[in-house]
Scaffold this motif. Structure first.
Motif, PDB file in Angstrom:
ATOM      1  N   ALA A  71       8.970   5.127 -11.186  1.00  0.00           N
ATOM      2  CA  ALA A  71       7.914   5.727 -12.006  1.00  0.00           C
ATOM      3  C   ALA A  71       6.584   5.033 -11.763  1.00  0.00           C
ATOM      4  CB  ALA A  71       8.287   5.656 -13.478  1.00  0.00           C
ATOM      5  N   GLN A  72       6.657   3.687 -11.684  1.00  0.00           N
ATOM      6  CA  GLN A  72       5.430   2.926 -11.441  1.00  0.00           C
ATOM      7  C   GLN A  72       4.813   3.276 -10.090  1.00  0.00           C
ATOM      8  OE1 GLN A  72       5.635  -1.288 -11.615  1.00  0.00           O
ATOM      9  NE2 GLN A  72       6.318  -1.293 -13.762  1.00  0.00           N
ATOM     10  N   LEU A  73       5.718   3.309  -9.114  1.00  0.00           N
ATOM     11  CA  LEU A  73       5.280   3.603  -7.753  1.00  0.00           C
ATOM     12  C   LEU A  73       4.623   4.982  -7.701  1.00  0.00           C
ATOM     13  CD1 LEU A  73       5.630   2.004  -5.155  1.00  0.00           C
ATOM     14  CD2 LEU A  73       7.616   3.416  -4.626  1.00  0.00           C
ATOM     15  N   GLN A  74       5.319   5.927  -8.361  1.00  0.00           N
ATOM     16  CA  GLN A  74       4.825   7.300  -8.341  1.00  0.00           C
ATOM     17  C   GLN A  74       3.462   7.411  -9.037  1.00  0.00           C
ATOM     18  OE1 GLN A  74       7.237  10.470 -10.160  1.00  0.00           O
ATOM     19  NE2 GLN A  74       7.969  10.738  -8.069  1.00  0.00           N
ATOM     20  N   ALA A  75       3.327   6.687 -10.151  1.00  0.00           N
ATOM     21  CA  ALA A  75       2.063   6.736 -10.879  1.00  0.00           C
ATOM     22  C   ALA A  75       0.935   6.240  -9.977  1.00  0.00           C
ATOM     23  CB  ALA A  75       2.148   5.892 -12.139  1.00  0.00           C
ATOM     24  N   GLY A  92       0.839  -1.188   0.000  1.00  0.00           N
ATOM     25  CA  GLY A  92       0.000   0.000   0.000  1.00  0.00           C
ATOM     26  C   GLY A  92       0.877   1.242   0.000  1.00  0.00           C
ATOM     27  N   VAL A  93       0.722   2.063  -1.004  1.00  0.00           N
ATOM     28  CA  VAL A  93       1.526   3.287  -1.023  1.00  0.00           C
ATOM     29  C   VAL A  93       0.644   4.509  -0.908  1.00  0.00           C
ATOM     30  CG1 VAL A  93       3.603   2.645  -2.280  1.00  0.00           C
ATOM     31  CG2 VAL A  93       1.495   3.114  -3.529  1.00  0.00           C
ATOM     32  N   ASP A  94       1.125   5.478  -0.201  1.00  0.00           N
ATOM     33  CA  ASP A  94       0.521   6.796  -0.280  1.00  0.00           C
ATOM     34  C   ASP A  94       1.657   7.795  -0.145  1.00  0.00           C
ATOM     35  OD1 ASP A  94       1.181   7.189   2.395  1.00  0.00           O
ATOM     36  OD2 ASP A  94      -0.754   6.454   3.087  1.00  0.00           O
ATOM     37  N   ALA A  95       1.322   9.063  -0.181  1.00  0.00           N
ATOM     38  CA  ALA A  95       2.368  10.080  -0.240  1.00  0.00           C
ATOM     39  C   ALA A  95       3.374   9.934   0.907  1.00  0.00           C
ATOM     40  CB  ALA A  95       1.741  11.455  -0.234  1.00  0.00           C
ATOM     41  N   THR A 100       4.087   7.116   2.965  1.00  0.00           N
ATOM     42  CA  THR A 100       4.912   5.905   2.944  1.00  0.00           C
ATOM     43  C   THR A 100       5.860   5.944   1.756  1.00  0.00           C
ATOM     44  OG1 THR A 100       3.166   4.768   1.753  1.00  0.00           O
ATOM     45  CG2 THR A 100       3.262   4.410   4.120  1.00  0.00           C
ATOM     46  N   MET A 101       5.416   6.631   0.706  1.00  0.00           N
ATOM     47  CA  MET A 101       6.246   6.773  -0.491  1.00  0.00           C
ATOM     48  C   MET A 101       7.567   7.464  -0.143  1.00  0.00           C
ATOM     49  SD  MET A 101       6.319   6.848  -3.985  1.00  0.00           S
ATOM     50  CE  MET A 101       7.315   7.693  -5.198  1.00  0.00           C
ATOM     51  N   VAL A 102       7.498   8.516   0.649  1.00  0.00           N
ATOM     52  CA  VAL A 102       8.716   9.262   0.992  1.00  0.00           C
ATOM     53  C   VAL A 102       9.670   8.375   1.781  1.00  0.00           C
ATOM     54  CG1 VAL A 102       9.650  11.187   2.334  1.00  0.00           C
ATOM     55  CG2 VAL A 102       7.594  11.515   0.933  1.00  0.00           C
ATOM     56  N   ALA A 103       9.164   7.709   2.793  1.00  0.00           N
ATOM     57  CA  ALA A 103      10.026   6.868   3.630  1.00  0.00           C
ATOM     58  C   ALA A 103      10.638   5.727   2.816  1.00  0.00           C
ATOM     59  CB  ALA A 103       9.218   6.324   4.799  1.00  0.00           C
ATOM     60  N   ALA A 104       9.804   5.083   2.000  1.00  0.00           N
ATOM     61  CA  ALA A 104      10.303   3.969   1.194  1.00  0.00           C
ATOM     62  C   ALA A 104      11.364   4.459   0.219  1.00  0.00           C
ATOM     63  CB  ALA A 104       9.142   3.325   0.430  1.00  0.00           C
ATOM     64  N   LEU A 137      17.022   5.286  -1.747  1.00  0.00           N
ATOM     65  CA  LEU A 137      18.059   6.278  -2.082  1.00  0.00           C
ATOM     66  C   LEU A 137      19.314   6.040  -1.239  1.00  0.00           C
ATOM     67  CD1 LEU A 137      16.028   9.618  -2.493  1.00  0.00           C
ATOM     68  CD2 LEU A 137      16.870   8.080  -4.276  1.00  0.00           C
ATOM     69  N   ALA A 138      19.129   5.758   0.038  1.00  0.00           N
ATOM     70  CA  ALA A 138      20.274   5.552   0.934  1.00  0.00           C
ATOM     71  C   ALA A 138      21.143   4.402   0.425  1.00  0.00           C
ATOM     72  CB  ALA A 138      19.775   5.264   2.354  1.00  0.00           C
ATOM     73  N   ARG A 139      20.435   3.337  -0.004  1.00  0.00           N
ATOM     74  CA  ARG A 139      21.192   2.191  -0.500  1.00  0.00           C
ATOM     75  C   ARG A 139      21.954   2.540  -1.778  1.00  0.00           C
ATOM     76  NH1 ARG A 139      17.317  -2.594  -0.395  1.00  0.00           N
ATOM     77  NH2 ARG A 139      16.660  -1.917   1.668  1.00  0.00           N
ATOM     78  N   LEU A 140      21.308   3.302  -2.633  1.00  0.00           N
ATOM     79  CA  LEU A 140      21.940   3.675  -3.908  1.00  0.00           C
ATOM     80  C   LEU A 140      23.149   4.583  -3.673  1.00  0.00           C
ATOM     81  CD1 LEU A 140      18.746   4.274  -6.084  1.00  0.00           C
ATOM     82  CD2 LEU A 140      20.306   2.308  -6.148  1.00  0.00           C
TER      83      LEU A 140
END
Ligand code: C2E
Ligand code: CA
Ligand code: CA
Length: 605
Positions: free
Chosen positions: A147-151, A2-5, A7-11, A16-19
């Motif tokens: 992109a998918q997640l954001q969409a 389940g994503v929303d604005a 949880t999206m930021v935290a995920a 990003l940290a890993r990258l």
């Protein structure tokens, strides 16, 4: 997942940290492209920058004014790699100003959705860094996932937006309001929580005269005016039509709430230009205050709504706060709603009868049936306490049929015993009854059942009924006339009846509203009104009855003006059937009015 604005930021930050670690860079970010605003919006970054200026220059960057690299990102579909160089000077400056890093290498990978860039995944390394094709391919794959997640987030936010907003104004809708209030009234939340129920006065007229588009524009303009002038955290909801509810973010008691409501009410009252016309509409505001953990959302809204009704009843364009008196009335209404249906069938309704006499002789010419309710706990209730509730809750028909039936039954019983032979039975009729299609037949059935001829019954209707649906009323009244039933207009002078209406309808008499009669002898205004009503009735050949005769001077004045038929406490109060009987036996109620000789003539009616 389940994503929303949120949880999206935290995920995103976790990814990003890993990258950052994997690619050995100093900073990474994820941005979303807002096509409508033509801007790129920061969603997540890693690591968090230290001192972020307020406003953050990187939060929303408009493509039009962006540096060359950001500007290029608006439509980029392939990764952009920037290395410290003269060409990237303005970009280097952006980064230096916002993050303090002087010279950087950067890779920006567009997020693509259906071939279009919807955002960007970016990496920054202090100094220089090259990116291999392999690395960039990995980043493209990750960007595709983002992109998918954001969409999905965008779609879900859109759905949530639609579910919680009003189409016309973009304000919150009823559902959003209820959610918000639930939260605000949750035990432990700061309170008291005020709610303003707002309703534009006579918006319908605006729609009628300027058209619906103008009406819509008017509402939109008012909505943005509210948005601009209220605290951004205040809840402003439109419930449809011209109804708004505002829940101020700040806790406030009734006194503060009334002040704020007054401010809003004045704000709404200012002029608006629509369809080339400058118009203004007053607003009525009902105010109620709830205590978190004690008051329910439904209660607060009902109270505010109730206060609104009282603001409207006070002529509109005003503010009313829910009071204890309203609460009492409210409880009564609830109670009535709950018990009235039972009362119609269980014998706790009763009729009182008030005689109407010829003032010159005291002869009883009519009886008016007035309904009462012997309430199990509240005692004998006057019609004012329950008739309007019945009308509002679909019970008017049942109540009305009970009244007509019972009055006719009593009337027939008296007549059987030789009483009330020259008396007319007057029965009050609710507006709701008049528009019911089988009204005429029902009356006919009842009259036949009790063997009463139509002409000894007079139905009393109020003026505003007549005006509301003239065509329908005409049909009903004509049907009644065919049976010889008389019709009187009640409370005459308080409504809107014009001469043309009186002419168009088969009416036999008007009853001058008691408000005018009571003050005869004290108010010259009222005298003038009564005089003109009597004159009017005369010129249309209508009978006229004065009601609310409380003083001898009122009675004498009526007689002096040629109005002989009257009803009022001076003559007799409404009373139960057994108390009326002795009067019926006598046929008259002796009055000592000390009338001048000229007043005593042969009764006209
Ligand atoms: P209304 O038809 O105007 O009835 C007259 C009202 O004035 C009665 O109040 C009566 O008690 C009161 N009244 C009579 N003489 C005087 C007076 O000298 N001074 C004052 N101050 N008041 C006087 P009530 O019985 O409370 O009825 C109020 C209203 O309720 C009636 O006004 C009528 O509109 C409505 N109503 C009464 N019975 C029925 C009914 O059976 N059906 C419907 N639909 N409405 C009813
Ligand atoms: Ca009446
Ligand atoms: Ca009346």
């Amino acid at each position: 997942m389940g994503v929303d604005a949120t949880t999206m930021v935290a995920a995103s930050e976790r990814v990003l940290a890993r990258l950052v670690e994997h690619f050995d860079v100093d900073f990474s970010y994820l941005r979303h492209t807002d096509r409508e605003r033509r801007a790129t919006v920061l969603i997540a970054e890693w690591p968090h920058r230290g001192d972020i200026p307020d406003p953050d220059p990187l939060k929303v960057v408009h493509f039009e004014t962006a540096d060359s690299v950001f500007a290029e990102l608006e439509h980029a579909t392939e990764p952009i790699v920037v290395r410290p160089s003269v060409e990237s000077a303005d970009y280097q400056e952006t980064i230096r100003r916002s993050s303090g890093i002087p010279l950087v290498a950067m890779a920006a990978v567009p997020l693509l959705s259906r071939g279009e860039s919807t955002g960007v995944l970016g990496f920054i390394k202090q100094g220089d860094r090259d990116w291999s094709t392999r690395e960039l391919n990995v980043l493209k794959a990750i960007a595709a996932l983002f992109a998918q997640l954001q969409a999905r987030v965008v779609a879900e936010e859109r759905l949530r937006y639609i579910a919680l907003h009003d189409d016309l104004t973009g304000l919150a809708n009823r559902r959003a309001l209820l959610e918000h209030m639930e939260e605000r009234l949750h035990s432990g939340s700061p309170g008291p929580v005020a709610a303003f129920f707002l309703d534009l006065d006579r918006l319908k007229a605006l729609n009628d005269f300027l058209g619906h588009t103008a009406g819509d524009n008017f509402i939109r303009t008012l909505s943005s005016r509210l948005r601009e002038n209220l605290d951004p955290n205040d809840m402003i909801a439109r419930l449809g039509g011209d109804e708004f509810v505002i829940v101020p973010a700040k806790p406030m008691d009734a006194v503060a709430a009334e002040l704020e409501a007054t401010r809003i009410q004045q704000l709404i009252g200012r002029r608006v230009t629509v369809g080339g016309e400058s118009v203004s509409r007053g607003a009525s505001v009902g105010v109620a205050v709830g205590i978190p953990g004690e008051t329910t959302v439904a209660d607060v809204l009902r109270r505010a709504d109730h206060a609104l009704l009282s603001a409207k009843a006070g002529g509109g364009n005003g503010v009313a706060v829910f009071t204890d008196a309203m609460r009492a009335q409210f409880e009564l209404q609830d109670d009535v709603e709950l018990n009235l249906r039972g009362a119609v069938s269980d014998g706790s309704l009763l009729l009182h009868y008030q005689p109407e006499v010829d003032l010159r002789t005291g002869r009883i010419v009519a009886l008016e049936a007035l309904v009462r309710w012997m309430h199990p706990t509240r005692g004998l209730l006057p019609p004012g306490a329950f008739v309007s509730v019945a009308e509002a809750t679909n019970l008017a028909g049942e109540l009305g049929r009970w009244v007509i039936r019972s009055a006719c039954a009593q009337f027939a019983e008296w007549r059987r015993r030789g009483l009330a032979t020259n008396v007319v039975m007057r029965i009050n009729v609710s507006p709701v009854q008049l528009v019911s299609l089988d009204f005429v037949e029902r009356i006919e059935d009842i009259l036949r059942l009790f063997g009463i001829d139509g002409s000894s019954v007079c139905l009393e209707i109020t003026e505003h009924v007549v005006v509301q649906d003239l065509a329908r009323t005409q049909v009903t009244l004509r049907g009644l006339k065919r049976m010889g039933v008389q019709i009187a207009i009640d409370d005459f002078g308080t409504g809107y009846s014009s001469l043309s209406h009186l002419k168009a309808l088969p009416v036999d008499a008007v009853k001058i509203d008691r408000g005018f009669v009571q003050r005869l002898g004290a108010s010259t205004d009222d005298l003038a009104i009564v005089k003109s009503i009597i004159g009017l009735a005369g010129s249309f050949g209508l009978g006229v009855v004065g009601e609310g005769v409380e003083t001898p001077v009122a009675a004498r004045t009526l007689v002096g003006l040629g109005c002989y038929r009257a009803q009022g406490f001076l003559i007799a109060r409404p009373m139960p059937a057994d108390e009326v009987e002795p009067h019926l036996v006598l046929g008259r109620i002796p009055l000592d009015l000390d009338l001048p000789r000229a007043g005593r003539g042969t009764p006209k009616y």
